[in-house]
Each structure stands twice: as C-alpha cells, then as structure tokens.
Design a protein around this motif. Structure first.
Motif, PDB file in Angstrom:
ATOM      1  N   ALA A 140       0.698  -1.335  -0.146  1.00 24.76           N
ATOM      2  CA  ALA A 140       0.167   0.005  -0.172  1.00 24.76           C
ATOM      3  C   ALA A 140       0.774   1.319   0.026  1.00 24.76           C
ATOM      4  O   ALA A 140       0.796   2.234  -0.569  1.00 24.76           O
ATOM      5  CB  ALA A 140      -1.040  -0.055   1.327  1.00 24.76           C
ATOM      6  N   ALA A 141       2.054   1.389   0.754  1.00 16.85           N
ATOM      7  CA  ALA A 141       2.937   2.514   0.793  1.00 16.85           C
ATOM      8  C   ALA A 141       3.318   2.518  -0.562  1.00 16.85           C
ATOM      9  O   ALA A 141       3.481   3.713  -1.263  1.00 16.85           O
ATOM     10  CB  ALA A 141       3.879   2.280   1.768  1.00 16.85           C
ATOM     11  N   CYS A 142       3.957   1.373  -1.326  1.00 21.48           N
ATOM     12  CA  CYS A 142       4.341   1.693  -2.634  1.00 21.48           C
ATOM     13  C   CYS A 142       3.494   2.075  -3.557  1.00 21.48           C
ATOM     14  O   CYS A 142       3.576   3.162  -4.355  1.00 21.48           O
ATOM     15  CB  CYS A 142       4.758   0.269  -3.159  1.00 21.48           C
ATOM     16  N   VAL A 143       2.184   1.535  -3.676  1.00 20.91           N
ATOM     17  CA  VAL A 143       0.938   2.200  -4.425  1.00 20.91           C
ATOM     18  C   VAL A 143       0.707   3.660  -4.014  1.00 20.91           C
ATOM     19  O   VAL A 143       0.430   4.585  -5.003  1.00 20.91           O
ATOM     20  CB  VAL A 143      -0.330   1.161  -4.209  1.00 20.91           C
ATOM     21  N   GLY A 144       0.905   3.753  -2.766  1.00 15.78           N
ATOM     22  CA  GLY A 144       0.539   5.431  -2.195  1.00 15.78           C
ATOM     23  C   GLY A 144       1.409   6.368  -2.908  1.00 15.78           C
ATOM     24  O   GLY A 144       1.140   7.372  -3.356  1.00 15.78           O
ATOM     25  N   VAL A 145       2.867   5.928  -3.032  1.00 20.53           N
ATOM     26  CA  VAL A 145       3.788   6.695  -3.469  1.00 20.53           C
ATOM     27  C   VAL A 145       3.668   6.863  -5.176  1.00 20.53           C
ATOM     28  O   VAL A 145       3.712   7.981  -5.512  1.00 20.53           O
ATOM     29  CB  VAL A 145       5.300   6.200  -3.315  1.00 20.53           C
ATOM     30  N   ILE A 146       3.261   5.849  -5.811  1.00 18.10           N
ATOM     31  CA  ILE A 146       3.095   5.704  -7.135  1.00 18.10           C
ATOM     32  C   ILE A 146       1.879   6.704  -7.424  1.00 18.10           C
ATOM     33  O   ILE A 146       1.999   7.483  -8.547  1.00 18.10           O
ATOM     34  CB  ILE A 146       2.663   4.547  -7.880  1.00 18.10           C
ATOM     35  N   LEU A 147       0.713   6.639  -6.739  1.00 18.01           N
ATOM     36  CA  LEU A 147      -0.352   7.508  -6.932  1.00 18.01           C
ATOM     37  C   LEU A 147      -0.015   8.998  -6.727  1.00 18.01           C
ATOM     38  O   LEU A 147      -0.349   9.889  -7.376  1.00 18.01           O
ATOM     39  CB  LEU A 147      -1.537   7.014  -5.837  1.00 18.01           C
ATOM     40  N   LEU A 148       0.565   9.300  -5.536  1.00 20.88           N
ATOM     41  CA  LEU A 148       1.164  10.542  -5.391  1.00 20.88           C
ATOM     42  C   LEU A 148       1.894  11.187  -6.648  1.00 20.88           C
ATOM     43  O   LEU A 148       1.671  12.200  -7.068  1.00 20.88           O
ATOM     44  CB  LEU A 148       2.101  10.837  -4.124  1.00 20.88           C
ATOM     45  N   LEU A 149       2.901  10.290  -7.220  1.00 16.98           N
ATOM     46  CA  LEU A 149       3.527  10.749  -8.306  1.00 16.98           C
ATOM     47  C   LEU A 149       2.826  10.994  -9.426  1.00 16.98           C
ATOM     48  O   LEU A 149       3.035  12.033 -10.172  1.00 16.98           O
ATOM     49  CB  LEU A 149       4.530   9.671  -8.730  1.00 16.98           C
ATOM     50  N   LEU A 150       1.670  10.185  -9.896  1.00 18.68           N
ATOM     51  CA  LEU A 150       0.850  10.330 -11.025  1.00 18.68           C
ATOM     52  C   LEU A 150      -0.286  11.374 -10.819  1.00 18.68           C
ATOM     53  O   LEU A 150      -0.229  12.068 -11.833  1.00 18.68           O
ATOM     54  CB  LEU A 150       0.379   8.802 -11.185  1.00 18.68           C
ATOM     55  N   LEU A 151      -0.671  11.489  -9.790  1.00 13.57           N
ATOM     56  CA  LEU A 151      -2.010  12.367  -9.463  1.00 13.57           C
ATOM     57  C   LEU A 151      -1.494  13.553  -9.045  1.00 13.57           C
ATOM     58  O   LEU A 151      -2.272  14.473  -9.009  1.00 13.57           O
ATOM     59  CB  LEU A 151      -2.866  11.567  -8.541  1.00 13.57           C
ATOM     60  N   VAL A 152      -0.297  13.698  -8.239  1.00  9.99           N
ATOM     61  CA  VAL A 152       0.123  15.201  -7.760  1.00  9.99           C
ATOM     62  C   VAL A 152       1.346  15.862  -8.508  1.00  9.99           C
ATOM     63  O   VAL A 152       1.349  16.788  -9.136  1.00  9.99           O
ATOM     64  CB  VAL A 152       0.217  15.148  -6.156  1.00  9.99           C
ATOM     65  N   VAL A 153       2.199  15.072  -8.370  1.00 13.52           N
ATOM     66  CA  VAL A 153       3.710  15.513  -8.845  1.00 13.52           C
ATOM     67  C   VAL A 153       3.588  15.626 -10.465  1.00 13.52           C
ATOM     68  O   VAL A 153       4.064  16.766 -10.916  1.00 13.52           O
ATOM     69  CB  VAL A 153       4.625  14.363  -8.286  1.00 13.52           C
ATOM     70  N   LEU A 154       3.168  14.564 -11.203  1.00 11.23           N
ATOM     71  CA  LEU A 154       3.198  14.753 -12.533  1.00 11.23           C
ATOM     72  C   LEU A 154       2.474  15.941 -13.160  1.00 11.23           C
ATOM     73  O   LEU A 154       3.081  16.656 -13.981  1.00 11.23           O
ATOM     74  CB  LEU A 154       2.769  13.493 -13.241  1.00 11.23           C
ATOM     75  N   PRO A 155       1.008  16.143 -12.687  1.00 12.04           N
ATOM     76  CA  PRO A 155       0.346  17.054 -13.124  1.00 12.04           C
ATOM     77  C   PRO A 155       1.164  18.544 -12.693  1.00 12.04           C
ATOM     78  O   PRO A 155       1.224  19.808 -13.626  1.00 12.04           O
ATOM     79  CB  PRO A 155      -1.099  17.098 -12.366  1.00 12.04           C
ATOM     80  N   ARG A 156       1.814  18.488 -11.634  1.00 15.97           N
ATOM     81  CA  ARG A 156       2.163  19.962 -11.299  1.00 15.97           C
ATOM     82  C   ARG A 156       3.669  20.236 -12.062  1.00 15.97           C
ATOM     83  O   ARG A 156       3.842  21.338 -12.505  1.00 15.97           O
ATOM     84  CB  ARG A 156       2.909  19.842  -9.753  1.00 15.97           C
ATOM     85  N   ARG A 157       4.466  19.166 -12.352  1.00 16.87           N
ATOM     86  CA  ARG A 157       5.458  19.127 -13.302  1.00 16.87           C
ATOM     87  C   ARG A 157       5.109  19.751 -14.587  1.00 16.87           C
ATOM     88  O   ARG A 157       5.674  20.637 -15.314  1.00 16.87           O
ATOM     89  CB  ARG A 157       6.271  17.920 -13.351  1.00 16.87           C
ATOM     90  N   LEU A 158       3.962  19.131 -15.140  1.00 16.38           N
ATOM     91  CA  LEU A 158       3.588  19.568 -16.701  1.00 16.38           C
ATOM     92  C   LEU A 158       3.141  21.040 -16.717  1.00 16.38           C
ATOM     93  O   LEU A 158       3.224  21.523 -17.350  1.00 16.38           O
ATOM     94  CB  LEU A 158       2.279  18.461 -17.075  1.00 16.38           C
ATOM     95  N   MET A 159       2.474  21.268 -15.620  1.00 17.51           N
ATOM     96  CA  MET A 159       1.965  22.552 -15.369  1.00 17.51           C
ATOM     97  C   MET A 159       3.124  23.624 -15.627  1.00 17.51           C
ATOM     98  O   MET A 159       3.222  24.578 -16.049  1.00 17.51           O
ATOM     99  CB  MET A 159       1.063  22.839 -14.110  1.00 17.51           C
ATOM    100  N   ARG A 160       4.215  23.329 -14.675  1.00 14.84           N
ATOM    101  CA  ARG A 160       5.505  24.137 -14.621  1.00 14.84           C
ATOM    102  C   ARG A 160       6.050  24.219 -15.862  1.00 14.84           C
ATOM    103  O   ARG A 160       6.520  25.318 -16.538  1.00 14.84           O
ATOM    104  CB  ARG A 160       6.442  23.602 -13.765  1.00 14.84           C
ATOM    105  N   ALA A 161       6.375  22.876 -16.725  1.00 15.86           N
ATOM    106  CA  ALA A 161       6.710  22.836 -17.903  1.00 15.86           C
ATOM    107  C   ALA A 161       6.272  23.536 -19.224  1.00 15.86           C
ATOM    108  O   ALA A 161       6.827  24.081 -19.984  1.00 15.86           O
ATOM    109  CB  ALA A 161       6.819  21.403 -18.335  1.00 15.86           C
ATOM    110  N   TYR A 162       4.804  23.706 -19.025  1.00 13.99           N
ATOM    111  CA  TYR A 162       4.066  24.337 -20.124  1.00 13.99           C
ATOM    112  C   TYR A 162       3.516  25.987 -19.606  1.00 13.99           C
ATOM    113  O   TYR A 162       2.706  26.432 -20.194  1.00 13.99           O
ATOM    114  CB  TYR A 162       3.058  23.817 -20.504  1.00 13.99           C
ATOM    115  N   SER A 163       4.069  26.231 -18.488  1.00 10.60           N
ATOM    116  CA  SER A 163       3.581  27.613 -17.943  1.00 10.60           C
ATOM    117  C   SER A 163       4.428  28.649 -18.528  1.00 10.60           C
ATOM    118  O   SER A 163       5.720  28.485 -18.804  1.00 10.60           O
ATOM    119  CB  SER A 163       3.684  27.998 -16.470  1.00 10.60           C
TER     120      SER A 163
END
Length: 163
Positions: A140-163
C-alpha cells in the motif's frame, strides 16, 4: 506583441468567449466525472459482494473495520461524484457559471483523493487477507507513492513545464 496577442484567447490558441470557455470547462468536468463515476461504481460493486463470499467470516477485526471504512468511503465518493451535477441543476440559469465550474473543479479534486484512498484501502485489504499485514502495508505504501507521483507530482510538473 500587441495587447490582443497577450489575451487569454491568443495564448491558448482558442477564439472563444468567456461563456464558451466556461461551457467547455464544464463539459470537460462532466466527462472526467463520468470516468470517475465508473471507477467508483466498480469499486463499490466489488466491495458490496465481499460479505457474500464464504471467506468473509474469517476476517479479523482490523480487516472488517477496513472493509466497513471502504464501504463508507465508496458511498461518500459516489455522492461526491453526483454533487457537481446536483449543483449545476440547482444553479442553472443563475448566471454564476464561473462559480459552478470552480466548485465542480474542487469537487473533482476531492473525488480523485477519495478514489486514491479507496485504491489504497482495497490494496491493503486484499494483501492483508491473501498474504499478511506487513506485506499489505508495504505494498500500500508503494502504491501510495505511485499514486502521489501520478496524480500530484506529474500534473504539477507538466503545469510548470508548459507555463
């Protein structure tokens, strides 16, 4: 660059009025909600079948408590998925579409969080029943990290990259 070239329409490549933009955003939100509604319904359906399985009686107190928390979370998630539509129905024609779209956006973010918690809970429950509690917490901790990366970190990085 002229002032017109700096307008939101010029930057986005769209030639739409504010009302058209809000309508498009609302349509996008509804499409996202359809996807999440299916996820919530499938998850709830899975959870609701468990008590009718022969092995359900063997669950310990932790597993039963987690199961009941997941059922409650599934019910609340389903209610949250329906909320933007209920808000839209009630406020349609009140000329506050921007507020409706903004509240829908916030609700969708909450639903994403709730679905993530449901995924984590189901992974924990299944691994706890099938293997053991220690492995279930690690997975569950591993899945939690993956979810955090996919649902929080990735969108923020994409926003920064295209802003």
């Amino acid at each position: 660059m002229t002032q017109d070239d700096d307008s939101p329409e010029a930057r986005s490549g769209r030639n739409e009025t504010e009302e058209e933009r809000l309508d498009r955003k609302w349509d996008d939100l509804l499409q996202e909600l359809r996807v999440m509604q299916t996820s919530a319904q499938l998850t709830a359906g899975f959870l609701l079948t468990l008590p009718f399985q022969s092995g359900f009686a063997k669950l310990d107190d932790f597993q039963r408590g987690l199961y009941l928390a997941l059922v409650l979370l599934a019910a609340l998630t389903t209610a949250m998925v329906m909320t933007p539509v209920a808000v839209h129905r009630r406020l349609s024609g009140a000329h506050i579409k921007e507020r409706v779209v903004d509240s829908g956006h916030r609700i969708v973010q909450a639903v994403i969080g709730m679905l993530s918690l449901m995924i984590l809970g189901i992974v924990t429950l299944v691994f706890d029943v099938v293997i053991d509690r220690t492995i279930s917490v690690l997975v569950a901790a591993c899945v939690g990290v993956i979810l955090l990366l996919l649902l929080v970190v990735l969108p923020r990085r994409l926003m920064r990259a295209y802003s």
